[in-house]
Motif scaffolding. Structure first.
Motif, PDB file in Angstrom:
ATOM      1  N   SER A  39      56.267  17.085  -7.984  1.00 28.15           N
ATOM      2  CA  SER A  39      56.394  18.514  -7.694  1.00 28.15           C
ATOM      3  C   SER A  39      56.494  18.749  -6.197  1.00 28.15           C
ATOM      4  CB  SER A  39      55.186  19.275  -8.237  1.00 28.15           C
ATOM      5  OG  SER A  39      54.982  18.959  -9.576  1.00 28.15           O
ATOM      6  N   VAL A  40      55.712  17.981  -5.434  1.00 28.80           N
ATOM      7  CA  VAL A  40      55.791  18.121  -3.971  1.00 28.80           C
ATOM      8  C   VAL A  40      57.160  17.669  -3.476  1.00 28.80           C
ATOM      9  CG1 VAL A  40      54.827  17.312  -1.806  1.00 28.80           C
ATOM     10  CG2 VAL A  40      53.322  17.876  -3.670  1.00 28.80           C
ATOM     11  N   VAL A  41      57.670  16.573  -4.087  1.00 26.56           N
ATOM     12  CA  VAL A  41      58.984  16.072  -3.669  1.00 26.56           C
ATOM     13  C   VAL A  41      60.054  17.120  -3.955  1.00 26.56           C
ATOM     14  CG1 VAL A  41      60.746  14.357  -4.156  1.00 26.56           C
ATOM     15  CG2 VAL A  41      58.398  13.653  -3.909  1.00 26.56           C
ATOM     16  N   VAL A  42      59.970  17.715  -5.158  1.00 19.07           N
ATOM     17  CA  VAL A  42      60.965  18.712  -5.554  1.00 19.07           C
ATOM     18  C   VAL A  42      60.907  19.929  -4.627  1.00 19.07           C
ATOM     19  CG1 VAL A  42      61.431  20.385  -7.368  1.00 19.07           C
ATOM     20  CG2 VAL A  42      61.212  18.005  -7.926  1.00 19.07           C
ATOM     21  N   SER A  43      59.713  20.224  -4.128  1.00 23.51           N
ATOM     22  CA  SER A  43      59.565  21.376  -3.231  1.00 23.51           C
ATOM     23  C   SER A  43      59.909  21.037  -1.794  1.00 23.51           C
ATOM     24  CB  SER A  43      58.135  21.901  -3.287  1.00 23.51           C
ATOM     25  OG  SER A  43      57.695  21.992  -4.598  1.00 23.51           O
ATOM     26  N   HIS A  44      60.623  19.936  -1.574  1.00 23.55           N
ATOM     27  CA  HIS A  44      61.066  19.504  -0.251  1.00 23.55           C
ATOM     28  C   HIS A  44      59.895  19.231   0.678  1.00 23.55           C
ATOM     29  CE1 HIS A  44      64.845  20.915  -1.759  1.00 23.55           C
ATOM     30  NE2 HIS A  44      64.342  22.114  -1.932  1.00 23.55           N
ATOM     31  N   GLY A  45      58.829  18.672   0.097  1.00 22.52           N
ATOM     32  CA  GLY A  45      57.667  18.373   0.930  1.00 22.52           C
ATOM     33  C   GLY A  45      57.879  17.176   1.828  1.00 22.52           C
ATOM     34  N   VAL A  46      58.692  16.214   1.360  1.00 24.46           N
ATOM     35  CA  VAL A  46      58.823  14.964   2.115  1.00 24.46           C
ATOM     36  C   VAL A  46      59.497  15.176   3.478  1.00 24.46           C
ATOM     37  CG1 VAL A  46      59.792  12.662   2.079  1.00 24.46           C
ATOM     38  CG2 VAL A  46      58.755  13.579   0.041  1.00 24.46           C
ATOM     39  N   PRO A  47      60.639  15.910   3.552  1.00 25.45           N
ATOM     40  CA  PRO A  47      61.231  16.103   4.873  1.00 25.45           C
ATOM     41  C   PRO A  47      60.297  16.832   5.841  1.00 25.45           C
ATOM     42  CG  PRO A  47      62.778  16.713   3.168  1.00 25.45           C
ATOM     43  CD  PRO A  47      61.495  16.458   2.482  1.00 25.45           C
ATOM     44  N   ALA A  48      59.531  17.788   5.295  1.00 33.02           N
ATOM     45  CA  ALA A  48      58.599  18.528   6.167  1.00 33.02           C
ATOM     46  C   ALA A  48      57.565  17.582   6.758  1.00 33.02           C
ATOM     47  CB  ALA A  48      57.918  19.632   5.373  1.00 33.02           C
ATOM     48  N   LEU A  49      56.992  16.724   5.893  1.00 31.44           N
ATOM     49  CA  LEU A  49      55.969  15.787   6.379  1.00 31.44           C
ATOM     50  C   LEU A  49      56.586  14.773   7.336  1.00 31.44           C
ATOM     51  CD1 LEU A  49      54.012  15.183   3.083  1.00 31.44           C
ATOM     52  CD2 LEU A  49      53.232  16.396   5.069  1.00 31.44           C
ATOM     53  N   ALA A  50      57.819  14.326   7.009  1.00 30.14           N
ATOM     54  CA  ALA A  50      58.481  13.357   7.874  1.00 30.14           C
ATOM     55  C   ALA A  50      58.722  13.955   9.250  1.00 30.14           C
ATOM     56  CB  ALA A  50      59.795  12.912   7.246  1.00 30.14           C
ATOM     57  N   HIS A  51      59.091  15.242   9.243  1.00 30.22           N
ATOM     58  CA  HIS A  51      59.318  15.910  10.527  1.00 30.22           C
ATOM     59  C   HIS A  51      58.025  15.993  11.323  1.00 30.22           C
ATOM     60  CE1 HIS A  51      59.997  19.494  13.114  1.00 30.22           C
ATOM     61  NE2 HIS A  51      61.091  18.803  13.363  1.00 30.22           N
ATOM     62  N   ALA A  52      56.936  16.323  10.618  1.00 30.54           N
ATOM     63  CA  ALA A  52      55.632  16.399  11.293  1.00 30.54           C
ATOM     64  C   ALA A  52      55.257  15.037  11.859  1.00 30.54           C
ATOM     65  CB  ALA A  52      54.556  16.888  10.329  1.00 30.54           C
ATOM     66  N   LEU A  53      55.490  13.980  11.077  1.00 26.44           N
ATOM     67  CA  LEU A  53      55.140  12.634  11.534  1.00 26.44           C
ATOM     68  C   LEU A  53      55.969  12.252  12.749  1.00 26.44           C
ATOM     69  CD1 LEU A  53      53.639   9.977  10.915  1.00 26.44           C
ATOM     70  CD2 LEU A  53      55.585   9.295   9.580  1.00 26.44           C
ATOM     71  N   HIS A  54      57.200  12.714  12.764  1.00 29.17           N
ATOM     72  CA  HIS A  54      58.120  12.303  13.818  1.00 29.17           C
ATOM     73  C   HIS A  54      57.864  13.059  15.113  1.00 29.17           C
ATOM     74  CE1 HIS A  54      61.716  10.227  15.074  1.00 29.17           C
ATOM     75  NE2 HIS A  54      62.106  11.334  15.676  1.00 29.17           N
ATOM     76  N   THR A  55      57.578  14.363  15.005  1.00 27.39           N
ATOM     77  CA  THR A  55      57.591  15.189  16.207  1.00 27.39           C
ATOM     78  C   THR A  55      56.207  15.527  16.748  1.00 27.39           C
ATOM     79  OG1 THR A  55      57.713  17.112  14.803  1.00 27.39           O
ATOM     80  CG2 THR A  55      59.774  16.290  15.684  1.00 27.39           C
ATOM     81  N   GLU A  56      55.179  15.478  15.903  1.00 25.90           N
ATOM     82  CA  GLU A  56      53.875  15.926  16.393  1.00 25.90           C
ATOM     83  C   GLU A  56      53.387  15.013  17.518  1.00 25.90           C
ATOM     84  OE1 GLU A  56      52.133  18.463  15.959  1.00 25.90           O
ATOM     85  OE2 GLU A  56      53.312  19.392  14.389  1.00 25.90           O
ATOM     86  N   ALA A  57      52.651  15.615  18.450  1.00 27.98           N
ATOM     87  CA  ALA A  57      52.168  14.834  19.583  1.00 27.98           C
ATOM     88  C   ALA A  57      50.778  14.260  19.314  1.00 27.98           C
ATOM     89  CB  ALA A  57      52.133  15.719  20.823  1.00 27.98           C
ATOM     90  N   GLU A  58      49.949  15.055  18.626  1.00 31.79           N
ATOM     91  CA  GLU A  58      48.569  14.614  18.468  1.00 31.79           C
ATOM     92  C   GLU A  58      48.453  13.576  17.363  1.00 31.79           C
ATOM     93  OE1 GLU A  58      45.414  17.576  18.634  1.00 31.79           O
ATOM     94  OE2 GLU A  58      46.999  18.963  19.120  1.00 31.79           O
ATOM     95  N   SER A  59      47.629  12.570  17.622  1.00 33.07           N
ATOM     96  CA  SER A  59      47.642  11.424  16.705  1.00 33.07           C
ATOM     97  C   SER A  59      46.942  11.733  15.395  1.00 33.07           C
ATOM     98  CB  SER A  59      47.036  10.215  17.388  1.00 33.07           C
ATOM     99  OG  SER A  59      45.681  10.144  17.162  1.00 33.07           O
ATOM    100  N   HIS A  60      45.950  12.649  15.387  1.00 40.32           N
ATOM    101  CA  HIS A  60      45.279  12.894  14.105  1.00 40.32           C
ATOM    102  C   HIS A  60      46.191  13.639  13.137  1.00 40.32           C
ATOM    103  CE1 HIS A  60      44.307  16.592  16.288  1.00 40.32           C
ATOM    104  NE2 HIS A  60      44.234  17.167  15.109  1.00 40.32           N
ATOM    105  N   ILE A  61      47.099  14.446  13.666  1.00 38.66           N
ATOM    106  CA  ILE A  61      48.042  15.129  12.778  1.00 38.66           C
ATOM    107  C   ILE A  61      49.044  14.137  12.227  1.00 38.66           C
ATOM    108  CG2 ILE A  61      49.736  16.975  12.646  1.00 38.66           C
ATOM    109  CD1 ILE A  61      48.295  18.287  14.938  1.00 38.66           C
TER     110      ILE A  61
END
Lengths: 370, 513
Positions: B330-352
């Motif tokens: 359900s998360v995949v269908v709701s386009h959750g993966v690109p959002a998380l991938a973007h967060a992983l790629h662009t966020e500066a803080e390591s805990h995020i």
């Protein structure tokens, strides 16, 4: 040898014999004695030898017979035991063979059944596809609603800001009026802001009018369309009396709004919700609320009696599937358990389902049936 | 004549006191003046003014004291040491409402600094006095008392228990129902501070009926009130499944979802926290959130927000997808993966980034299909970079490597696996090669593609220890191909070919010799 000598002597004259032959006899006798003495040792040994051979032979014979007898007994016994063991082994082997065969067959049956069951009730490809499709659609609806909501909120904020700005500007203009204020301001003929005919506005503005209802300045003002205007113009019905009273719009709203008396928010949560009605809009808020809510729901006791207590979200509806779009039967699911007493109680009277949910279906956001 | 002169003296003195205390109160409102005031011995002078005969002077003195204690914890400790608290507590019960407000302000500023100071406030008997102030008619007094109680309760469970034992919860819940926005806001905040410590305290708040009143405030316009309401609900829901279900049963879904689009950043963050706290308990609650459209709203939220605001949204997505493959899908269908991938790629803080890596691992660990979706979002190189980044924190590295392993153990997506083959450390390489050893024996097309894209060559270049899992996997892969091909791609094959050329003599030369 003595007898031979004797007979010989009798045939001749005895005395002669006795006389002449006595010495010879003695000699013979002694000779015989000596020979006997000499042979005795040998003969004794021979006798012993013969006896030992015989005795040894008989002893061995007896022992052999005993051994033979023991062998016979052992042979018979071992044969018996061997046959017994063989029988057990064969039985065991047969049993193993059968068990293996049955296991194979059982596995085949179970595989068929499990496959059928899983396809029917478990990971049903089509049901899963339907679920995901429904979820996608639902997501699109919700996203659309949320975007709409956001846009509306932004528009409302913008409108409020503009209204405040306009009020401020009118106040400003009012203070520029020659008869009301002596405050020095820019000249009427000065370069104007975008499209604002300052002179006309200053002339038409009236203190009382501004306080009651700001009139839009003539010129290229955005004309209100019929759809955005309220159904009843409150200011036509009620004029705001002087003093600390509420504005006419507020009075109209207070008079026409539906009563809200319950602590719980009275939402029609049992029926599937149309996503467009989830978020109350400002434009159709009052009317829609009135149409959907039973009047005086909080006070009515008959209503209470019919409905019973308000059930939990988890137990309110029959659990058909696991989510929107999942319309499969309930039997065989993990979340179902048999209710024996219910079966016994109801089997005689009606053919109700023997299985009931322990977790209710949450049909809040299912697709609406046409 | 003489009596007038005498009175004149007193009047002068009173005027002087009033002007002194007013000036001190004005001066103490600026933090940079506090040090100078303290050195001038302001505490010793203010203390007698607290029991002055003139109420205005008393109030202003209390106000000055509160401002001083607000700015520095040393002065707050000084208030405790100088035994001013019993005086304040006494006057809380006796004096007029203005003075009560000022006294509650002092208590609040003293209690806010540390648990020890708050404990001193509790020991002075202030809590029961403040609770009686909650019964007051004046909303200002109620507000000040609720604020002080909240500051006392926020430090630890023991202090919160003291506040609860004094009977504050029912009165705070009554305060929520008052019309004043600030009072509602502060009582919601106090309830949140009480409920956050233990399940028992949260249960006490729930028993008082807080959820019903809090859930009525979900659609108010006031952003600050909304913040506190969502915070209180999430603090209640975070403890146990039962409490979370009670919160859900107030029909907060999908009513809270529009607040994820609120202009106020903290409102959005608190809503995401509420959803996270509800979702983390059970798969039924997670499914409820999915059904109400919460996932798409969360994904939107994660996409829109940056920095620490996105954290609860990311974690909520992870919690939801951890329960079952259905929820993860359900998360995949709701386009959750690109959002998380973007967060992983662009966020500066390591805990995020660590949270995003964890969430992606939770999504990808279910089935090959999930892993494929995650791999197609080009997440694996990012995760690998996180594990190998020497500047990253230990937590990020551990989470990223665990997520990578979880995903790799299910991944059958050839391009993603081959991309990892080039620059993966041995620990990751083991998983990658093991996946190839699983795929290749049964897939002819993949074998061909594996050879043409140079994967086999890379496999031959790997230095594996004899008898390890890695070498066994390599052996399995080599068995899938003809011997010549394997030899052709082995390193050093050209040298062996040249050696054979040296030792080989052509047939015609042989016959000639």
């Amino acid at each position: 040898m003595l007898e031979e000598a004797g007979t010989e002597a009798s045939s001749s004259s005895l005395f002669d014999l006795l006389a002449t032959q006595s010495a010879r006899f003695r000699e013979l006798y002694l000779q015989a004695e000596r020979d006997a003495e000499e042979a005795r040792e040998r003969e004794w040994h021979a006798a012993v030898r013969i006896q030992s051979c015989w005795r040894g032979y008989t002893e061995r014979k007896a022992l052999q017979r005993l051994h033979d007898a023991a062998g016979t007994i052992q042979r018979a016994f071992r044969g018996l035991m061997g046959r017994k063991r063989f029988r057990v082994t064969v039985k065991q082997q047969l049993k193993d063979l059968r068990t293996n065969h049955y296991n194979t067959m059982a596995a085949r049956i179970q595989a068929v059944w499990k496959g059928y069951c899983e396809r029917k009730h478990g990971l049903d490809y089509y049901a899963r596809k339907a679920y995901l499709e429904a979820l996608r659609k639902h997501n699109a609806d919700i996203k659309h609603e949320l975007d709409e909501f956001e846009r509306e909120q932004a528009a409302r904020r913008q409108a409020a800001q503009e209204k405040a700005e306009k009020k401020r500007r009118l106040r400003e203009l009012e203070r520029q009026h020659v008869l009301l204020s002596t405050r020095a301001q820019r000249g009427v003929l000065a370069v104007q802001e975008k499209g604002q005919d300052m002179e006309v506005t200053v002339r038409t503005v009236n203190k009382l009018q501004t306080l009651r209802k700001p009139r839009p300045p003539p010129g290229p003002s955005p004309r209100k369309t019929a759809s955005t205007a309220a159904p009843v113009d409150a200011s036509l019905l009620y004029s705001k009396p002087q003093g600390p009273f509420k504005p006419p719009e507020h009075v109209v709203r207070m008079k026409t709004r539906a009563p809200r008396v319950t602590l719980k928010r009275a939402e029609p949560y049992l029926s599937p919700v149309d996503p467009s009605k989830v978020f109350e809009r400002a434009s159709d808020g009052v009317a829609a609320e009135e149409a959907h809510q039973p009047r005086f729901a909080g006070f009515s006791k008959t209503h209470k009696r019919e409905e019973g207590h308000v059930q939990s979200v988890f137990a309110s509806t029959p659990y058909i599937g696991e989510g929107p779009g999942d319309l499969r039967q309930t039997y065989g699911r993990q979340t179902f358990r048999s209710a024996e007493q219910e079966l016994n109680a109801s089997s005689s009277t009606s053919n109700r389902l023997a299985f009931s949910t322990n977790v209710g279906r949450i049909s809040l956001f299912d697709e609406t049936e046409p | 004549m003489t009596s007038r002169q005498i009175l004149q003296v007193f009047e002068n003195y009173q005027k002087a006191r009033a002007s002194f205390v007013q000036t001190v109160a004005d001066l103490s409102s600026r933090p940079q003046n506090v040090e100078a005031l303290r050195e001038a011995g302001v505490m010793a002078l203010l203390r007698p003014l607290l029991i002055d005969t003139v109420p205005t002077i008393q109030q202003t003195a209390a106000l000055a004291l509160g401002r001083l204690a607000n700015h520095s914890d040393e002065l707050a400790a000084a208030v405790v040491h100088d035994d001013i608290l019993p005086q304040l507590v006494y006057s809380l019960a006796e004096q007029n409402r203005f003075y009560k407000k000022a006294a509650a302000f002092v208590l609040r500023t003293v209690a806010k600094h540390s648990p020890e100071l708050a404990m001193a406030v509790v020991d002075s008997g202030a809590v029961s006095a403040l609770v009686t102030c909650l019964d007051e008619f004046d909303p200002g007094v109620k507000e000040a008392a609720a604020w002080a109680l909240g500051y006392i309760a926020r430090h630890n469970a023991e202090l919160a228990q003291a506040v609860v034992d004094a009977g504050a919860v029912p009165l705070l819940i009554l305060c929520i129902q008052e019309p004043e926005m600030t009072l509602k806001r502060i009582s919601a905040s106090a309830l949140s501070d009480i409920a956050k410590h233990t399940p028992e305290l949260a249960q006490t708040v729930v028993d008082g009926g807080a959820i019903a009143y809090l859930s009525q405030l979900l659609e108010v316009q006031d952003a600050k009130l909304k913040r506190q309401v969502f915070s209180a609900l999430s603090q209640i829901a975070k403890h146990t499944v039962d409490l979370a279900e009670l919160v859900v049963e107030a029909y907060i879904f999908p009513a809270v979802l529009p607040s994820l689009k609120d202009p106020d950043e903290y409102v959005r963050k608190n809503v995401a926290m509420l959803i996270r706290e509800v979702a983390k308990h059970s798969s039924e609650l997670a499914q409820l959130i999915v059904n109400s459209g919460g996932v798409i709203a969360l994904v939107d939220y994660v996409n829109d927000s940056a920095g620490s605001g996105a954290m609860p949204g990311i974690m909520a997505l992870g919690y939801i997808s951890a329960f079952s493959e259905r929820l993860a899908m359900s998360v995949v269908v709701s386009h959750g993966v690109p959002a998380l991938a973007h967060a992983l790629h662009t966020e500066a803080e390591s805990h995020i980034r660590a949270a995003a890596a964890w969430s992606l691992g939770q999504i990808g660990r279910h089935t090959p299909e999930h892993a494929r979706h995650v791999a197609e979002a080009n997440v694996l190189p990012d995760l690998l970079a996180c594990t190998m980044d020497p500047a990253a924190s230990d937590d990020l590295r551990a989470k990223a490597s665990r997520a990578l392993k979880n995903i790799l153990q299910k991944c059958t997506h050839m391009p993603a696996l081959q991309a990892l083959l080039a620059d993966a450390p041995p620990s990751v390489l083991e998983n990658v090669v093991a996946q190839f050893a699983k795929i290749l024996p049964s897939d002819a097309k993949a074998r061909k593609q594996f050879v043409t894209s140079g994967g086999l060559k890379k496999i031959q270049e790997i230095q594996a220890e004899e008898g390890s899992d890695l070498s066994e996997a390599i052996l399995t892969i080599n068995e899938c191909f003809p011997e010549e091909i394997v030899r052709y791609y082995s390193p050093g094959y050209s040298e062996t070919l040249l050696q054979r050329l040296d030792s080989h003599t052509p047939g015609s030369a042989k016959t000639a010799s």
